[in-house]
Design a protein around this motif. Structure first.
Motif, PDB file in Angstrom:
ATOM      1  N   SER A 309       0.830  -1.210   0.000  1.00  0.00           N
ATOM      2  CA  SER A 309       0.000   0.000   0.000  1.00  0.00           C
ATOM      3  C   SER A 309       0.861   1.255   0.000  1.00  0.00           C
ATOM      4  O   SER A 309       0.551   2.231  -0.697  1.00  0.00           O
ATOM      5  CB  SER A 309      -0.937  -0.001   1.212  1.00  0.00           C
ATOM      6  OG  SER A 309      -0.217   0.155   2.430  1.00  0.00           O
ATOM      7  N   LYS A 310       1.944   1.253   0.756  1.00  0.00           N
ATOM      8  CA  LYS A 310       2.833   2.416   0.783  1.00  0.00           C
ATOM      9  C   LYS A 310       3.556   2.573  -0.548  1.00  0.00           C
ATOM     10  O   LYS A 310       3.774   3.695  -1.026  1.00  0.00           O
ATOM     11  CB  LYS A 310       3.857   2.277   1.924  1.00  0.00           C
ATOM     12  CG  LYS A 310       3.245   2.374   3.305  1.00  0.00           C
ATOM     13  CD  LYS A 310       2.527   3.700   3.497  1.00  0.00           C
ATOM     14  CE  LYS A 310       1.832   3.810   4.834  1.00  0.00           C
ATOM     15  NZ  LYS A 310       1.073   5.076   4.960  1.00  0.00           N
ATOM     16  N   TYR A 311       3.917   1.472  -1.159  1.00  0.00           N
ATOM     17  CA  TYR A 311       4.579   1.506  -2.465  1.00  0.00           C
ATOM     18  C   TYR A 311       3.622   2.073  -3.520  1.00  0.00           C
ATOM     19  O   TYR A 311       4.005   2.916  -4.337  1.00  0.00           O
ATOM     20  CB  TYR A 311       5.016   0.098  -2.846  1.00  0.00           C
ATOM     21  CG  TYR A 311       5.988   0.037  -3.997  1.00  0.00           C
ATOM     22  CD1 TYR A 311       7.358   0.105  -3.773  1.00  0.00           C
ATOM     23  CD2 TYR A 311       5.550  -0.094  -5.315  1.00  0.00           C
ATOM     24  CE1 TYR A 311       8.264   0.045  -4.818  1.00  0.00           C
ATOM     25  CE2 TYR A 311       6.445  -0.154  -6.367  1.00  0.00           C
ATOM     26  CZ  TYR A 311       7.801  -0.083  -6.114  1.00  0.00           C
ATOM     27  OH  TYR A 311       8.689  -0.136  -7.157  1.00  0.00           O
ATOM     28  N   TYR A 312       2.377   1.630  -3.459  1.00  0.00           N
ATOM     29  CA  TYR A 312       1.382   2.093  -4.431  1.00  0.00           C
ATOM     30  C   TYR A 312       1.095   3.587  -4.260  1.00  0.00           C
ATOM     31  O   TYR A 312       0.883   4.304  -5.234  1.00  0.00           O
ATOM     32  CB  TYR A 312       0.096   1.296  -4.282  1.00  0.00           C
ATOM     33  CG  TYR A 312      -0.897   1.560  -5.392  1.00  0.00           C
ATOM     34  CD1 TYR A 312      -0.825   0.861  -6.594  1.00  0.00           C
ATOM     35  CD2 TYR A 312      -1.899   2.517  -5.252  1.00  0.00           C
ATOM     36  CE1 TYR A 312      -1.713   1.111  -7.630  1.00  0.00           C
ATOM     37  CE2 TYR A 312      -2.794   2.781  -6.281  1.00  0.00           C
ATOM     38  CZ  TYR A 312      -2.692   2.078  -7.461  1.00  0.00           C
ATOM     39  OH  TYR A 312      -3.565   2.338  -8.489  1.00  0.00           O
ATOM     40  N   GLU A 313       1.067   4.061  -3.027  1.00  0.00           N
ATOM     41  CA  GLU A 313       0.810   5.479  -2.758  1.00  0.00           C
ATOM     42  C   GLU A 313       1.816   6.378  -3.472  1.00  0.00           C
ATOM     43  O   GLU A 313       1.474   7.448  -3.972  1.00  0.00           O
ATOM     44  CB  GLU A 313       0.861   5.758  -1.250  1.00  0.00           C
ATOM     45  CG  GLU A 313      -0.380   5.332  -0.489  1.00  0.00           C
ATOM     46  CD  GLU A 313      -0.253   5.596   1.000  1.00  0.00           C
ATOM     47  OE1 GLU A 313       0.633   6.388   1.396  1.00  0.00           O
ATOM     48  OE2 GLU A 313      -1.016   4.996   1.785  1.00  0.00           O
TER      49      GLU A 313
END
Length: 328
Positions: A309-313
């Protein structure tokens, strides 16, 4: 190398010269499609207000191309934002400057009084946005940053022109990333890119005025830099607490958080995560790991869902999209 010569104005007529040189045409005073013999992609131009226009380019070139901007009588500053995931080159007064989000030097501000050129990398997606701003809107900016003199190689001749070269703030990076989710065929694209352009300028000048009115002392800057260096040096580990970092800086927690945001326009934790994700991308593409889980553990994460999720953000794609599995 094919060279294209053009000039800028706040109105769309300048595009005709640009389009003709790549054997294309201007559609609706806004769109230029790149022909297959050059590459693929497009450019998009629109006037945001009577004093602000935006030029957007998203292309992958198959032949070397040098886009040469000539000077004109139009009193403009050019804000060049580059979110290409590789290095492109901007030449100003016969000096080459690397630019692109991979190198983290991704913002250039150039005075229209001085010519410049742009050389996108070959066979890689170039993604850049240029905001053209009438100098009448920039009196405070011009006063804060006096012009720099450049001496040309020709004898008895010199130009004065200002340019700035540095980093896009994190909020602006997210705005630019959002453009990658749109296409010029989208009916909302015109209003969307206008909104993004105004927000980008707002972020830049908000930071400018914040620094101007609430600047830190030299010792405070050094203290913040010390904690930034610590975070980067310990990027593989967990985030240290704000209490720990503020003690290192010799500040209260509230003062430390305020000072940090003045320096980097973000919070310590957000900065740390962004740096982790930048490192994660390099590790994922390194071909040195067998699974995503190995990369996740390397960066001290225990939940793949949180890591993803942090990577996608930040990158608007999943870690698996960048993962190159070890082959030996």
């Amino acid at each position: 190398m094919k060279k294209i010569f053009h000039y800028y104005s706040l109105t769309p007529e300048w595009q005709q010269q640009f389009a003709e040189q790549i054997d294309s045409k201007v559609i609706d005073d806004k769109i230029i499609l790149f022909p297959e013999k050059i590459g693929k992609g497009n450019s998009y131009f629109t006037q945001v207000t009577p004093w602000i226009s935006v030029f957007f380019i998203d292309t992958t070139l198959s032949i070397p191309l040098k886009i040469c901007r000539e000077t004109s009588s139009n009193q403009l500053f050019i804000f060049h934002y580059d979110l290409s995931e590789h290095v492109n080159l901007i030449k100003i007064n016969n000096e080459d400057y690397e630019i692109g989000s991979y190198d983290k030097l991704d913002l250039a501000i150039i005075d229209n009084e001085i010519a410049s050129s742009y050389k996108p990398a070959l066979n890689k997606r170039t993604f850049a946005l240029r905001i053209l701003v009438d100098k009448k809107l920039l009196a405070d900016f011009i006063n804060k940053y006096p012009k720099i003199e450049y001496k040309s190689k020709a004898k008895n001749k010199s130009n004065e022109a200002f340019y700035h070269y540095g980093n896009i703030d994190s909020n602006s990076t997210l705005l630019l990333q959002s453009l990658k989710t749109k296409t010029i065929d989208d009916l909302s694209f015109d209003s969307f890119i206008k909104g993004v352009s105004l927000k980008l300028l707002g972020n830049f000048f908000s930071k400018l005025y914040d620094v101007e009115n609430n600047s830190l002392t030299d010792s405070e800057n050094e203290a913040i830099k010390k904690t930034i260096d610590y975070l980067i040096a310990n990027i593989y580990g967990p985030f240290p607490s704000i209490l720990f970092l503020s003690a290192m800086a010799g500040m209260s927690e509230s003062k430390y958080k305020t000072a940090f945001k003045k320096c980097l326009s973000t919070t310590p934790n957000t900065f740390f995560i962004q740096e982790k994700m930048n490192l994660a991308r390099k590790l994922l593409k390194s071909g040195e790991y067998n699974t995503l889980t190995e990369v996740m553990y390397e960066l001290n994460y225990s939940k793949l869902s949180y890591f993803s999720s942090k990577y996608y953000e930040l990158f608007h794609q999943k870690p698996i999209d960048d993962f190159i599995k070890r082959t030996h």
